[in-house]
Design a protein around this motif. Structure first.
Motif, PDB file in Angstrom:
ATOM      1  N   ARG A  41      25.552  -0.219  87.500  1.00 11.08           N
ATOM      2  CA  ARG A  41      25.671  -1.237  88.288  1.00 11.08           C
ATOM      3  C   ARG A  41      25.221  -2.572  87.713  1.00 11.08           C
ATOM      4  O   ARG A  41      25.821  -3.447  87.368  1.00 11.08           O
ATOM      5  CB  ARG A  41      25.389  -1.124  89.605  1.00 11.08           C
ATOM      6  N   ALA A  42      23.945  -2.628  87.299  1.00  6.96           N
ATOM      7  CA  ALA A  42      23.131  -3.432  86.808  1.00  6.96           C
ATOM      8  C   ALA A  42      23.795  -3.875  85.206  1.00  6.96           C
ATOM      9  O   ALA A  42      24.043  -5.240  85.075  1.00  6.96           O
ATOM     10  CB  ALA A  42      21.523  -3.261  86.436  1.00  6.96           C
ATOM     11  N   THR A  43      24.236  -3.256  84.767  1.00  7.79           N
ATOM     12  CA  THR A  43      24.638  -3.362  83.366  1.00  7.79           C
ATOM     13  C   THR A  43      25.978  -3.945  83.207  1.00  7.79           C
ATOM     14  O   THR A  43      26.304  -4.980  82.617  1.00  7.79           O
ATOM     15  CB  THR A  43      24.613  -1.708  82.604  1.00  7.79           C
ATOM     16  N   GLU A  45      27.098  -5.875  85.606  1.00  5.64           N
ATOM     17  CA  GLU A  45      26.825  -7.291  86.359  1.00  5.64           C
ATOM     18  C   GLU A  45      26.231  -8.002  85.161  1.00  5.64           C
ATOM     19  O   GLU A  45      26.797  -9.283  85.105  1.00  5.64           O
ATOM     20  CB  GLU A  45      25.797  -7.051  87.361  1.00  5.64           C
ATOM     21  N   ARG A  46      25.621  -7.624  84.215  1.00  5.27           N
ATOM     22  CA  ARG A  46      24.940  -8.350  83.157  1.00  5.27           C
ATOM     23  C   ARG A  46      25.823  -8.501  81.918  1.00  5.27           C
ATOM     24  O   ARG A  46      25.629  -9.483  81.230  1.00  5.27           O
ATOM     25  CB  ARG A  46      23.760  -7.579  82.642  1.00  5.27           C
ATOM     26  N   ASN A  47      26.819  -7.480  81.884  1.00 10.37           N
ATOM     27  CA  ASN A  47      27.995  -7.469  80.682  1.00 10.37           C
ATOM     28  C   ASN A  47      29.266  -7.456  81.119  1.00 10.37           C
ATOM     29  O   ASN A  47      30.082  -6.567  81.325  1.00 10.37           O
ATOM     30  CB  ASN A  47      27.612  -6.162  79.879  1.00 10.37           C
ATOM     31  N   ARG A  51      32.322  -4.703  81.345  1.00 11.31           N
ATOM     32  CA  ARG A  51      33.515  -4.316  82.274  1.00 11.31           C
ATOM     33  C   ARG A  51      34.732  -4.434  82.192  1.00 11.31           C
ATOM     34  O   ARG A  51      35.565  -3.435  82.433  1.00 11.31           O
ATOM     35  CB  ARG A  51      32.854  -5.259  83.754  1.00 11.31           C
ATOM     36  N   ASP A 231      23.498   2.595  79.957  1.00  4.46           N
ATOM     37  CA  ASP A 231      22.305   1.997  79.143  1.00  4.46           C
ATOM     38  C   ASP A 231      21.125   2.925  79.066  1.00  4.46           C
ATOM     39  O   ASP A 231      20.462   3.011  80.142  1.00  4.46           O
ATOM     40  CB  ASP A 231      21.951   0.761  79.761  1.00  4.46           C
TER      41      ASP A 231
END
Length: 460
Positions: A41-43, A45-47, A51, A231
């Protein structure tokens, strides 16, 4: 007549059943799933570009269900029957893996879906190893292990009956499919009662921990289920923070901007209580663990040859295997030779790509000009895009590294390479598919689809 359930749906039900069972048996697997979900989820959102790429490739929805299992079988009969059971779920043997080269006395294949549509629905795969009894040096122990394995029956009668019915009638209805999944899951359950005495178990352990794991129990308990992370380095760092003891290094290629093949890590194997046959003595067995994987681009034969050469170079630097404090630094330094640029990988034909029309209006204009189909030109003009095809298979050295770190890290037995693909296929009673040929077919199919779209727009 009852309508049959699609094999993809049966595979989806089975993967859910296996995950629920393993989460109950190995509570840390639940922690692993939560950790991976948070990292993914964090990956994303960051990228946002990642997505979008996953969404365009039809792979975003499958990240949460993407996992593989691993089992170890003892006899050719078990392997041949397992092939039939997995075929009900649309899973077929792909690839041959000789793990004896890394000191593990098994060879293996991966049962998985083989066409792109089935992979998008549910890519669940099971890395399936067959014990190589001929690699047990002691003839008496080898004969004893063979006798023990010959006596066990790892499939329920009903699972075999439903498998035969599917083969004869061409499918299973919804009720039969649900029953099949329930019965098939029983094969992979953990049994804390050993089928051997404490003394026999010690002899098997001395030969190899994996031999003891296969021979000493009623069936091939699933030894790990592996969720897919976006990641793996973040997951590796997070595991200790959540009370999960991670292995020392990530197996496979180094961290890259554009991942290739497969990177894997795991938590240390559990010590599980067992009861030995005969006198009922209590003991412990260490075999089952949790694993995380990150998947990158599938490599061509040339790309794979380069990867194998570089990995061999790293592992021969005065340190056998993926150990030592400087391993990751050595890995990164040596792999600088492998281009970390998608266009370079494509132009040098190191990786497989899936081609798709990016700009339909521009494609129509190019086709209307009457020019012949020129894929390179359409790529240069950004009318067509190329995305790496995800690697769906495994790496024998990485698999052996995971095994060894969880079955007693110093357990490097000195087997030479003992590839025996013909013997394995004889046991399987079927050929294994060539994974590189499957990726080449997927790449060519995408090129053919773009060509057809282009030619359909050309003037008559």
């Amino acid at each position: 007549m009852s309508s049959f359930v699609n094999s993809d749906q049966i595979r989806d039900l089975f993967s859910q059943s296996m995950s629920a069972m393993y989460r109950q048996e190995v509570p840390q697997y639940g922690t692993l799933l939560e950790l991976v979900a948070d990292i993914n989820r964090a990956t994303l959102e960051r990228n946002p570009e990642l997505r979008q790429q996953l969404q365009e490739a039809g792979e975003l929805d499958r990240i949460d269900v993407e996992r593989h299992g691993a089992i170890r079988l003892g006899t050719p009969e078990e392997l041949a029957t397992m092939r039939r059971v997995f075929r009900v779920m649309g899973m077929h043997p792909v690839g041959y893996y000789d793990l004896s080269v890394a000191g593990v006395p098994v060879h293996a294949t991966a049962f998985r879906p083989v066409d792109d549509a089935a992979l998008r629905i549910n890519p669940f795969r099971v890395f399936t190893s067959l014990l190589r009894l001929e690699l047990i040096a002691d003839p008496a122990l080898r004969a004893q292990a063979q006798e023990i394995l010959a006596q066990r029956r790892i499939f329920t009668p009903r699972a075999l009956e439903l498998t035969r019915q599917c083969e004869l009638e061409g499918g299973l209805d919804a009720e039969q499919a649900a029953e099949f999944v329930h019965e098939a899951t029983q094969t992979f359950r953990w049994h804390s009662e050993a089928t051997v005495s404490h003394d026999t178990h010690q002899l098997l352990l001395a030969a190899h921990r994996l031999i003891a794991d296969v021979v000493s129990f009623k069936g091939p308990h699933i030894n790990h289920l592996t969720p897919r992370t976006l990641d793996i380095d973040a997951a590796q760092a997070e595991m200790p923070r959540r009370g999960v003891a991670a292995k020392d290094v990530v197996e496979g290629p180094p961290r890259r901007r554009h991942p290739i093949l497969l990177r894997q890590t795991s938590f240390k194997a559990l010590e599980e209580a067992i009861v030995f046959a005969g006198d009922g003595a209590a003991g412990a067995h260490t075999a089952r663990f949790g694993e995380i994987e990150q998947r990158g681009a599938a490599l061509t034969a040339a790309g794979r040859a380069l990867y194998d050469r570089l990995l061999g170079q790293v592992r021969s630097m005065g340190n056998a295997g993926s150990t030592g404090n400087d391993y990751e630094a050595r890995l990164t330094a040596v792999f600088a030779e492998f281009p970390d640029d998608l266009e370079a990988m494509r132009e040098q034909q190191l990786a497989f790509f899936r081609y798709a029309v990016r700009d339909p209006a521009a494609l129509a204009r190019a086709a209307a000009s009457g020019a012949g189909f020129d894929l390179a030109a359409l790529l240069r003009e950004h009318i067509v895009q190329a995305r790496p095809i995800i690697y769906e298979d495994f790496l024998p050295v990485s698999a052996a590294g995971i095994f060894q770190s969880n079955l007693g890290g110093a357990e490097q037995k000195s087997y030479a390479s003992n590839a025996a693909k013909e013997l394995f296929e004889a046991a399987l009673q079927a050929p294994v598919a060539d994974e590189i040929a499957l990726y080449a077919q997927s790449q060519q199919a995408s090129i053919d689809a773009v060509r057809s779209a282009y030619e359909a727009l050309q003037p008559a």
